[in-house]
Design an enzyme around this catalytic site. Sequence first.
Site, PDB file in Angstrom:
ATOM      1  N   ARG A  70       0.555  10.032   0.909  1.00  0.00           N
ATOM      2  CA  ARG A  70       1.105  11.102   1.924  1.00  0.00           C
ATOM      3  C   ARG A  70       2.405  11.898   1.450  1.00  0.00           C
ATOM      4  NH1 ARG A  70       0.905   7.452   7.548  1.00  0.00           N
ATOM      5  NH2 ARG A  70      -1.262   6.498   6.920  1.00  0.00           N
ATOM      6  N   LYS A  83     -11.064  -1.507   6.812  1.00  0.00           N
ATOM      7  CA  LYS A  83      -9.896  -1.157   7.459  1.00  0.00           C
ATOM      8  C   LYS A  83     -10.319  -0.607   8.913  1.00  0.00           C
ATOM      9  CE  LYS A  83      -5.558   1.523   6.846  1.00  0.00           C
ATOM     10  NZ  LYS A  83      -4.795   2.013   5.735  1.00  0.00           N
ATOM     11  N   GLU A  92       0.868  -1.269  -0.104  1.00  0.00           N
ATOM     12  CA  GLU A  92       0.014   0.028  -0.005  1.00  0.00           C
ATOM     13  C   GLU A  92       0.889   1.299  -0.089  1.00  0.00           C
ATOM     14  OE1 GLU A  92      -2.799   2.562   3.266  1.00  0.00           O
ATOM     15  OE2 GLU A  92      -2.299   0.243   3.536  1.00  0.00           O
ATOM     16  N   THR A 130      -4.318   5.940   1.894  1.00  0.00           N
ATOM     17  CA  THR A 130      -4.790   7.144   2.334  1.00  0.00           C
ATOM     18  C   THR A 130      -5.548   7.932   1.029  1.00  0.00           C
ATOM     19  OG1 THR A 130      -2.605   7.103   3.301  1.00  0.00           O
ATOM     20  CG2 THR A 130      -3.922   9.296   3.694  1.00  0.00           C
TER      21      THR A 130
END
Length: 215
Positions: free
Chosen positions: A46, A130, A42, A70
């Site tokens: 960011r 998640k 993943e 994210t």
Amino acid sequence: MNTPASLPLFQSRVVPVVVVSDAAQAVPMAEALLAGGVDVMEITLRSAAALAAIEAVARAVPAMQVGAGTVTRASEVAQVQAAGARFGLSPGSTPELLAAVCAAGLPFVPGVASPSEAMAARDAGFTLLKCFPAAQLGGVEVLKAWGGPLPDLRFCPTGGVSLANMGSFLTLRNVAMVGGSWLTPAAAVEAGDWAQITRLAREATEAVAALRATR
């Protein structure tokens, strides 16, 4: 109404949560993880390098199931798809975001932090969620508690998960996989110490195999 797409198939039950500062780090990191038996990663949105990193892995390392992490805005869905992400994950969810991933056909794991959020995601068609931030929410105990009233949901706890405690999560029936950043420590990534990342990935892979052997 569009329904969620299915996740791509991968073997690893540990999903490395990756932050890259330079897209050139992505391909050797993916190769190092694969060498340790981890076939999924993943890459989080960011950093400014994230989309280029996803594109590089998708192009150069086809055996790696690369996802975008994210993803928090509906507008990002088309961007990560164009980069080649095979799935997406989010620390949370909004109706707009879930509608966007369904419309785009992007396999997706929305984040939840409460039973109400999990139920809302289920109503939108998502059954793999998640759990974030897992440790701060109560870790193993909170997932045990959710398992009773929400037996049809499975979770990927992320946040505070490590090699030391991942086994306690993975033994729960409602935990499909765990996510963690310990497999790709920032210092190793910046130094290009890919051997260390392979070693960490192999440790995690062997720990999962040992868990399976005892069940």
